[in-house]
Design a protein around this motif. Structure first.
Motif, PDB file in Angstrom:
ATOM      1  N   SER A  94       0.826  -1.211   0.000  1.00  0.00           N
ATOM      2  CA  SER A  94       0.000   0.000   0.000  1.00  0.00           C
ATOM      3  C   SER A  94       0.863   1.265   0.000  1.00  0.00           C
ATOM      4  CB  SER A  94      -0.928   0.018   1.219  1.00  0.00           C
ATOM      5  OG  SER A  94      -1.883  -0.999   1.110  1.00  0.00           O
ATOM      6  N   TYR A 150     -12.771  -0.469   1.783  1.00  0.00           N
ATOM      7  CA  TYR A 150     -11.670   0.194   2.487  1.00  0.00           C
ATOM      8  C   TYR A 150     -12.192   1.288   3.412  1.00  0.00           C
ATOM      9  CZ  TYR A 150      -7.734  -1.842  -0.152  1.00  0.00           C
ATOM     10  OH  TYR A 150      -6.799  -2.689  -0.674  1.00  0.00           O
ATOM     11  N   THR A 207     -11.882   1.340   7.465  1.00  0.00           N
ATOM     12  CA  THR A 207     -11.122   2.415   8.079  1.00  0.00           C
ATOM     13  C   THR A 207     -11.906   3.172   9.143  1.00  0.00           C
ATOM     14  OG1 THR A 207      -9.913   2.666   6.008  1.00  0.00           O
ATOM     15  CG2 THR A 207      -9.750   4.472   7.564  1.00  0.00           C
ATOM     16  N   LEU A 210      -8.955  -2.921   8.719  1.00  0.00           N
ATOM     17  CA  LEU A 210      -7.656  -3.118   8.074  1.00  0.00           C
ATOM     18  C   LEU A 210      -6.744  -3.975   8.955  1.00  0.00           C
ATOM     19  CD1 LEU A 210      -7.068   0.520   6.772  1.00  0.00           C
ATOM     20  CD2 LEU A 210      -7.948  -1.437   5.482  1.00  0.00           C
ATOM     21  N   HIS A 238     -12.687  -5.388   4.023  1.00  0.00           N
ATOM     22  CA  HIS A 238     -12.900  -5.102   2.604  1.00  0.00           C
ATOM     23  C   HIS A 238     -12.803  -6.391   1.775  1.00  0.00           C
ATOM     24  CE1 HIS A 238      -8.672  -4.671   3.617  1.00  0.00           C
ATOM     25  NE2 HIS A 238      -8.377  -4.942   2.363  1.00  0.00           N
TER      26      HIS A 238
END
Length: 159
Positions: free
Chosen positions: A24, A112, A116, A123, A136
């Protein structure tokens, strides 16, 4: 067709939290290197010092639409973003091992945000889940895997 579940015992392994964080970061750097110069060209030095959430249409396109389209295109056509490619990981359908569909890609992307919102818990879930799935991934029915065996670049399943 009876598909085998992808497990770490066969030729694939689930990619864990820290490897995915690294991927990422690579993706973020690439996006920043593309967007920042374009934003500077369009908005000049005021872009660097602005406290506005959105400076205009170009801002919306470059900072919101472009990353969405690029990410979904990479997931759909390459099964990985450049960061995932760098760590030799692919994002695939959790049941079939096929590339994500367009619908799964959109679900994963918007997942996502869901992951978050509660302090990033969705995550961090990657670190605790046995299949290394974040929220996700669970929403989209996807897994991130790395192929162990040499000479194979496609996920195989028994019938």
């Amino acid at each position: 067709m009876n598909c085998e579940v992808i497990t770490p015992d066969n030729e694939h392994e689930y990619v864990g939290f820290w490897a995915r964080v690294g991927a990422s970061l690579i993706d973020c750097v690439i996006i920043i290197l593309i967007i920042m110069p374009l934003m500077y060209i369009v908005y000049g030095e005021s872009y660097l010092y602005s406290e506005d959430m959105l400076l205009g249409g170009t801002d919306a396109l470059l900072n919101y639409v472009f990353p969405l389209c690029a990410t979904i295109a990479f997931w759909t056509y390459k099964s990985a973003t450049p960061g995932k490619m760098a760590i030799k990981a692919t994002v695939v359908d959790a049941k079939t091992g096929n590339p994500l569909t367009l619908k799964q890609s959109f679900l994963r992307y918007f997942g996502y945000f869901v992951s978050t919102i509660p302090l990033g818990l969705g995550l961090f879930w990657v670190g605790w889940d046995k299949k290394k799935q974040g929220w996700h991934d669970k929403m989209a029915g996807s897994v991130v895997i790395r192929i162990r065996s040499k000479g194979t670049d496609k996920v195989t399943f028994s019938q």
